[in-house]
Design a protein around this motif. Structure first.
Motif, PDB file in Angstrom:
ATOM      1  N   ALA A 272      40.512  38.990  35.714  1.00  0.00           N
ATOM      2  CA  ALA A 272      39.924  40.085  34.934  1.00  0.00           C
ATOM      3  C   ALA A 272      38.845  40.752  35.777  1.00  0.00           C
ATOM      4  N   ARG A 273      38.822  42.058  35.779  1.00  0.00           N
ATOM      5  CA  ARG A 273      37.731  42.767  36.452  1.00  0.00           C
ATOM      6  C   ARG A 273      36.462  42.629  35.601  1.00  0.00           C
ATOM      7  N   THR A 274      35.332  42.679  36.258  1.00  0.00           N
ATOM      8  CA  THR A 274      34.062  42.536  35.547  1.00  0.00           C
ATOM      9  C   THR A 274      33.065  43.595  36.013  1.00  0.00           C
ATOM     10  N   VAL A 275      32.139  43.932  35.123  1.00  0.00           N
ATOM     11  CA  VAL A 275      30.990  44.775  35.467  1.00  0.00           C
ATOM     12  C   VAL A 275      29.756  44.135  34.831  1.00  0.00           C
ATOM     13  N   LYS A 276      28.595  44.519  35.292  1.00  0.00           N
ATOM     14  CA  LYS A 276      27.357  44.021  34.698  1.00  0.00           C
ATOM     15  C   LYS A 276      27.233  44.510  33.254  1.00  0.00           C
ATOM     16  N   SER A 277      26.739  43.637  32.391  1.00  0.00           N
ATOM     17  CA  SER A 277      26.566  44.017  30.996  1.00  0.00           C
ATOM     18  C   SER A 277      25.556  45.152  30.870  1.00  0.00           C
ATOM     19  N   PRO A 288      33.760  40.680  31.310  1.00  0.00           N
ATOM     20  CA  PRO A 288      35.145  41.023  31.676  1.00  0.00           C
ATOM     21  C   PRO A 288      35.661  42.268  30.971  1.00  0.00           C
ATOM     22  N   LEU A 289      36.549  42.973  31.681  1.00  0.00           N
ATOM     23  CA  LEU A 289      37.271  44.119  31.140  1.00  0.00           C
ATOM     24  C   LEU A 289      38.726  43.659  30.973  1.00  0.00           C
ATOM     25  N   VAL A 290      39.099  43.305  29.756  1.00  0.00           N
ATOM     26  CA  VAL A 290      40.384  42.655  29.517  1.00  0.00           C
ATOM     27  C   VAL A 290      41.181  43.463  28.500  1.00  0.00           C
ATOM     28  N   SER A 291      42.403  43.839  28.869  1.00  0.00           N
ATOM     29  CA  SER A 291      43.243  44.602  27.934  1.00  0.00           C
ATOM     30  C   SER A 291      43.808  43.712  26.844  1.00  0.00           C
ATOM     31  N   THR A 292      44.069  42.445  27.156  1.00  0.00           N
ATOM     32  CA  THR A 292      44.534  41.479  26.155  1.00  0.00           C
ATOM     33  C   THR A 292      44.261  40.069  26.646  1.00  0.00           C
ATOM     34  N   PHE A 293      43.977  39.185  25.694  1.00  0.00           N
ATOM     35  CA  PHE A 293      43.813  37.772  26.018  1.00  0.00           C
ATOM     36  C   PHE A 293      45.108  36.992  25.806  1.00  0.00           C
ATOM     37  N   VAL A 294      46.147  37.652  25.338  1.00  0.00           N
ATOM     38  CA  VAL A 294      47.413  36.975  25.056  1.00  0.00           C
ATOM     39  C   VAL A 294      48.149  36.700  26.367  1.00  0.00           C
ATOM     40  N   LEU A 295      48.558  35.449  26.556  1.00  0.00           N
ATOM     41  CA  LEU A 295      49.319  35.048  27.737  1.00  0.00           C
ATOM     42  C   LEU A 295      50.807  34.960  27.437  1.00  0.00           C
ATOM     43  N   GLY A 296      51.150  34.482  26.267  1.00  0.00           N
ATOM     44  CA  GLY A 296      52.542  34.356  25.867  1.00  0.00           C
ATOM     45  C   GLY A 296      52.669  34.577  24.375  1.00  0.00           C
ATOM     46  N   SER A 297      53.659  35.368  23.955  1.00  0.00           N
ATOM     47  CA  SER A 297      53.794  35.669  22.526  1.00  0.00           C
ATOM     48  C   SER A 297      55.163  35.304  21.980  1.00  0.00           C
ATOM     49  N   LYS A 508      54.997  52.706  37.181  1.00  0.00           N
ATOM     50  CA  LYS A 508      54.936  54.144  36.951  1.00  0.00           C
ATOM     51  C   LYS A 508      54.941  54.832  38.313  1.00  0.00           C
ATOM     52  N   GLN A 509      55.213  56.131  38.301  1.00  0.00           N
ATOM     53  CA  GLN A 509      55.216  56.890  39.549  1.00  0.00           C
ATOM     54  C   GLN A 509      53.798  57.350  39.858  1.00  0.00           C
ATOM     55  N   ALA A 510      52.901  56.369  39.897  1.00  0.00           N
ATOM     56  CA  ALA A 510      51.495  56.656  40.111  1.00  0.00           C
ATOM     57  C   ALA A 510      50.789  55.339  40.428  1.00  0.00           C
ATOM     58  N   LEU A 511      49.527  55.452  40.851  1.00  0.00           N
ATOM     59  CA  LEU A 511      48.700  54.260  41.028  1.00  0.00           C
ATOM     60  C   LEU A 511      47.617  54.289  39.954  1.00  0.00           C
ATOM     61  N   PRO A 512      47.864  53.623  38.826  1.00  0.00           N
ATOM     62  CA  PRO A 512      46.887  53.642  37.735  1.00  0.00           C
ATOM     63  C   PRO A 512      45.751  52.659  38.008  1.00  0.00           C
ATOM     64  N   MET A 513      44.764  52.688  37.160  1.00  0.00           N
ATOM     65  CA  MET A 513      43.713  51.673  37.187  1.00  0.00           C
ATOM     66  C   MET A 513      44.110  50.581  36.207  1.00  0.00           C
ATOM     67  N   THR A 514      44.093  49.340  36.673  1.00  0.00           N
ATOM     68  CA  THR A 514      44.404  48.215  35.788  1.00  0.00           C
ATOM     69  C   THR A 514      43.166  47.333  35.680  1.00  0.00           C
ATOM     70  N   TRP A 515      43.099  46.570  34.605  1.00  0.00           N
ATOM     71  CA  TRP A 515      41.893  45.786  34.347  1.00  0.00           C
ATOM     72  C   TRP A 515      42.150  44.296  34.589  1.00  0.00           C
ATOM     73  N   ASP A 516      42.982  43.668  33.784  1.00  0.00           N
ATOM     74  CA  ASP A 516      43.390  42.305  34.110  1.00  0.00           C
ATOM     75  C   ASP A 516      44.657  42.401  34.939  1.00  0.00           C
ATOM     76  N   PHE A 517      44.737  41.662  36.029  1.00  0.00           N
ATOM     77  CA  PHE A 517      45.897  41.756  36.906  1.00  0.00           C
ATOM     78  C   PHE A 517      46.385  40.368  37.291  1.00  0.00           C
ATOM     79  N   ALA A 518      47.624  40.323  37.762  1.00  0.00           N
ATOM     80  CA  ALA A 518      48.263  39.057  38.109  1.00  0.00           C
ATOM     81  C   ALA A 518      48.422  38.953  39.621  1.00  0.00           C
ATOM     82  N   GLU A 519      48.023  37.811  40.156  1.00  0.00           N
ATOM     83  CA  GLU A 519      48.186  37.554  41.585  1.00  0.00           C
ATOM     84  C   GLU A 519      49.301  36.523  41.778  1.00  0.00           C
ATOM     85  N   ALA A 520      50.347  36.931  42.466  1.00  0.00           N
ATOM     86  CA  ALA A 520      51.495  36.047  42.670  1.00  0.00           C
ATOM     87  C   ALA A 520      51.395  35.356  44.016  1.00  0.00           C
TER      88      ALA A 520
END
Length: 965
Positions: A272-277, A288-297, A508-520
């Motif tokens: 998760a990306r973070t910034v100072k409060s 943290p800047l988190v779009s969702t806390f769900v890992l599996g649904s 997408k046909q672009a480079l968006p900004m993402t907040w939580d990301f996955a490292e493989a």
């Protein structure tokens, strides 16, 4: 007197089995394994099925026009016309087989298509055997090659090669050139060769095997790709440790007990990306800047991250079970407020987050670890050891190329991530530099093994015509470098977690900004692992045609000479839809690192050339107007080049891809991009002879969800306009449309043949543009009453009016689209509401018109003709759509015959012709859908129309009064 060239119309200029092509193209978008697109990512690549069908129909003669060219001045009898029907049906059958994915490598099907192409070429040569340039232009033993000057992802040149033509591809973009070299140039050069790797040479079975096409190449890519994986693991494997299940973990999570003491392979780290409060009380806490806390649904596999708030900060743990509602939204706080502080719940808007990012205060924190268990994924809370290990990575090289100032497609610069290097974590950079460098090392090993396998060592190179040991080693290294590109798409901080896999950078046909990301991890077993990259590439490589001649080169479309006396089919940039050059730098920086020694000229520049790219990009040209002028001027120059150079007996085919909103626009096909492109084509001296809508995009892909995206392609069929073309008046133009379009419509729908229409009703409004624009573009100008030239937009409106689409009111447009989807069945009110809004009307208004009823339970349905009231009076109807007029006509016709329908027709005279056109369209739609009873109702009305008009005239006459009454 000079001898003119005899050019029979090609099938694509008359009729196509469009439904079969569309169906195959749509299906192909969901096929991945073995598809050439998996060699290397490219944006908006056309389906192979569409490209194959277009090239075939562009080259085979239409039976009717061929006969007329062979028998000038003769009138055909019914037997001859029957022959045309059978011959055209045979060609349709070839196309219907040809477009199926299962037949991509079916030599029997492909050879039937090649023979039809060769046959048509011999027929054309025979017609022109006395031409002064017959030796150069019409040699029956030598087919012209095909050139695509905007080759991009290479679908068109590849399918030309598959159909037996010499294939020539050119593009300004070096990434596109590399893709085309890998598909059409390299495989034929090394086709049929056995692999050179030591393991295959030791295997007696492999040495005795017959290696077809590019199978030997693929086998060597597998072998040396595995060597790279093992070597990379030896060098950097310590940066990707397994996760050990400890007793402490089991105490907190009893579900982990079966794994106690085991070291599980990690398949992804979730950050998760973070910034100072923003709250002064917690200003030292990075929230943290988190779009969702769900890992599996998925049922039985639910898991989520639970933040544990402490006095001085927070920690993350993982819980198993159904996620609570608050977990689904992560730390988001709505579109305007963006996120909320986890510690204090204070909102943080995007301006605050951008400021933090640009100040260099945006960080990242490990939120969860996903590992491979015996029965699927295991979700584990982050550990200090894993976060520390990731921080140890120290890349030797970081790409410092600046990201473009392209606010539409690149969002990360808004948050301080201004270079391509910023799109990767340090550990990802270490992995990418390691694998990129290993491509060069592998090249040396392959060279040695190639010499040992008996290949000559003349120091030739792949960038020439050589095919010796060094060239072969360089060829294999191209595919290994493509595997690095595959990995790059997943090994970035833009890649995001999805249900059971990792979504790549370019979802997408672009480079968006993402907040939580996955490292493989490169060595794992999930999306983006190295061996998966190798497997995707080799499966595609094995299915390439690897035959004939293929040439890929870098050049601008406005300056190229490759099209001389060649067939031209091309898929040019679509106005401003996609910034290919900007986006492809993401891959170029790594391809250049791996392959610069192989292609020193092609990869000489630091970045992909951009100034000359034919895209209407306002940020590059200063204003929207300047960008449009640049595109129009450049595209006109490119089309003029093609018009002058293309083989005179074969039409050009040009793909144009619509945005979804353009297709739905109130002006039909009219839109800025579409009109600009058409204008460029016409100004280049080309005349249109056909336009065919082909569905070339999956409607469910992520780029289309809630975005203004490409939905379908229009294939423009063009020939050079005669130099002596004259001008005509608007009245003459309309008269010619009325003469031409009914015949063209008949050929498209096969109505007079009594056969199933190969073109769906919904596609007719676009397909009919072809013969309509053929009339418009054959003249130097169509003049309005004031002497000014008619615009393309006006011409399109007049052509569309032939099918009465411009005359359909908004309510009728809604009903037509709803009927296409639901017929007389019930549908959801919400769906109806969305459709009604899109058509500029409302469900309530349509209900007031009396054509739609509420079915209860939040559902609606169209009224059947029998349900319309018999005491209806048009004069007092405050809202009378064409749909209602038509179905009242049907109700009255069925109840009271021609006289009853005539009485209605008198009262709705202004809507009579649109109602008849609507009946025709609904008949075709019902016939295709197997709705026999409904089709009969519309057909009966159409076939009785003249009698109904006579009855209407009688009714009108009987009501006339004398002067003295």
């Amino acid at each position: 007197m000079p001898i003119s060239i005899v050019c029979p119309k090609k099938l694509i200029e008359v009729a196509l089995p469009l439904d079969a092509i569309n169906s195959a193209a749509a299906r192909e978008k969901s096929i991945r394994h073995g598809h050439p697109s998996t060699l290397h990512l490219w944006w908006a690549r056309r389906p192979l099925a569409a490209a194959r069908a277009v090239i075939f129909s562009q080259l085979v003669n239409d039976p009717e026009d061929l006969w007329r060219c062979q028998n000038p001045g003769k009138e055909p009898n019914q037997q001859v016309k029957g022959h045309w029907t059978k011959a055209r049906a045979k060609l349709f059958g070839v196309i219907e087989d040809l477009v199926l994915w299962e037949n991509t490598t079916n030599e029997a099907v492909l050879e039937r298509a090649r023979e039809e192409i060769r046959k048509s070429w011999r027929e054309t040569c025979e017609l022109n055997k006395h031409h002064p340039e017959a030796k150069e232009l019409f040699n029956p033993e030598t087919m012209p090659g095909l050139h695509d000057p905007f080759a991009g992802g290479g679908a068109i040149p590849l399918e030309a090669q598959r159909l037996g033509l010499e294939a020539y591809a050119s593009d300004l973009n070096p990434v596109a050139v590399l893709i085309n070299k890998a598909m059409i140039e390299i495989p034929p050069r090394f086709a049929g060769r056995p692999p050179v790797n030591p393991e295959s040479r030791r295997d007696k079975g492999a040495t005795l095997k017959t290696w077809h096409g590019a199978q030997g190449l693929a086998e060597d890519v597998r072998y040396y790709g595995l060597w790279m994986r093992d070597e990379a693991f030896r060098r950097i494997g310590h940066l990707y440790p397994p996760v050990e299940i400890t007793a402490e973990m089991v105490n907190e999570r009893p579900d982990l007990k079966p794994y106690l003491g085991q070291k599980l392979t990690v398949v992804a780290w979730i950050w998760a990306r973070t910034v100072k409060s923003p709250n002064p009380a917690f200003s030292n806490v990075e929230v943290p800047l988190v779009s969702t806390f769900v890992l599996g649904s998925k049922d039985g596999k639910e898991a989520y991250v639970k933040p544990i708030i402490e006095k001085s900060g927070y920690s993350f743990t993982v819980r198993i079970g159904k996620p609570p509602q608050e977990a689904k939204g992560g730390t988001t706080a709505g579109k305007r407020q963006a996120f909320r502080c986890l510690m204090s719940n204070v909102p943080m808007d995007y301006d605050y987050i951008r400021t933090e990012g640009k100040a260099g205060r945006m960080r990242q924190r490990l939120m969860a670890i996903i590992a491979e268990g015996t029965k699927g994924r295991v979700y584990i809370a982050p550990t200090v050891e894993h976060e520390t290990q990731a921080a140890k990575a120290k890349p030797e090289w970081v790409p410092d190329l600046k990201l473009p100032d392209n606010p539409r497609d690149f969002k990360t610069p808004n948050y301080g991530m201004t270079t391509f290097g910023a799109l990767f974590t340090p550990r990802q950079l270490v992995a990418l530099t390691t694998f990129s460098d290993l491509v060069s090392e592998a090249r040396g090993r392959i060279h040695q093994d190639s010499v040992a396998a008996g290949l000559s060592d003349q120091n030739g190179c792949l960038d020439s015509v050589a095919s010796d040991a060094k060239a072969y080693a360089e060829a294999i290294s191209v595919y290994l470098a493509f595997a690095v590109s595959y990995a790059t798409n997943y090994w970035s901080v833009i890649a995001t977690p999805a249900e059971g896999f990792i979504r790549g950078t370019f979802s997408k046909q672009a480079l968006p900004m993402t907040w939580d990301f996955a490292e493989a991890p490169p060595f794992g077993a999930t999306s983006g692992n190295w061996l998966a990259a190798i497997e995707w590439s080799t499966k595609a490589l094995e299915l390439l045609p690897a035959r004939g001649v293929g040439v890929a080169s870098q050049c601008e479309a406005q300056k190229q000479q490759l099209s001389q006396n060649k067939v031209v089919s091309t898929d040019p940039p679509y106005y401003d839809n996609i910034g290919y050059a900007d986006l492809s730098d993401f891959f170029y920086i790594w391809l250049r690192r791996s392959l610069r020694e192989v292609y020193p000229q092609l990869l000489a520049t630091i970045a992909v050339p951009k100034a000359e790219e034919l895209v209407a990009t306002p940020y590059r040209h200063g204003t929207k107007q300047k960008a449009e002028k640049f595109f129009l001027d450049g595209m006109t120059a490119a089309m003029q080049k093609l018009s002058k150079q293309a083989h005179p007996c074969v039409p050009l085919t040009i793909y144009y891809a619509f945005k979804q909103s353009e297709t739905e626009a109130t002006d039909g096909t009219s839109s800025t991009g579409w009109e600009t492109f058409l204008d460029a084509v016409l100004k280049a001296g080309l005349a249109l002879t056909g336009t065919w809508p082909m569905r070339t995009e999956r409607s469910t892909r992520s780029i289309s969800l809630g975005t203004n995206s490409l939905a379908s392609s229009i294939i423009l069929v063009c020939r050079p306009r005669h130099t002596e073309a004259t001008s005509i008046s608007r009245r003459q133009f309309i008269r010619e449309l009325n003469e031409t379009l009914p015949l063209a419509l008949d050929a498209m729908t096969r109505e007079s043949e009594g056969l199933h229409s190969p073109v769906a009703p919904v596609d007719l409004s676009q397909a009919i543009i072809g013969p309509g624009m053929a009339v418009f573009s054959r003249y130097s100008a169509v003049l309005e009453a004031d002497g000014s030239p008619m615009s393309v937009k006006t011409a399109l409106q007049l052509i569309n009016r032939f099918l009465a689409e411009d005359d359909f009111d908004a309510d009728t447009q809604f009903c037509l689209r709803w009927f296409e989807q639901h017929h007389w069945d019930v549908g959801q009110f919400g769906e109806a509401d969305v459709l009604a809004r899109a058509k500029g009307t409302s469900v309530d208004g349509i209900n007031q018109a009396g054509v739609l009823t509420a079915a209860g339970g939040g559902k609606v349905q169209l009224r059947r003709p029998a349900e319309y009231p018999a005491d209806w009076r048009p004069a007092t109807d405050q809202r009378l759509p064409i749909w209602e007029a038509l179905h009242q006509l049907i109700r009255s016709f069925r109840s009271n015959g021609e006289t009853g329908a005539g009485e209605i027709l008198v009262q709705v005279q202004s809507k009579a012709e649109p109602a008849r056109q609507l009946a025709y369209r609904l008949y075709t739609l019902c016939e295709r859908a197997g709705l026999a009873e409904d089709a009969r109702a519309y057909n009966e009305l159409i076939t009785s129309w003249s009698a109904i008009e006579s009855a209407a005239a009688s009714v009108s006459g009987s009501k006339q009064r004398t002067l003295f009454e």
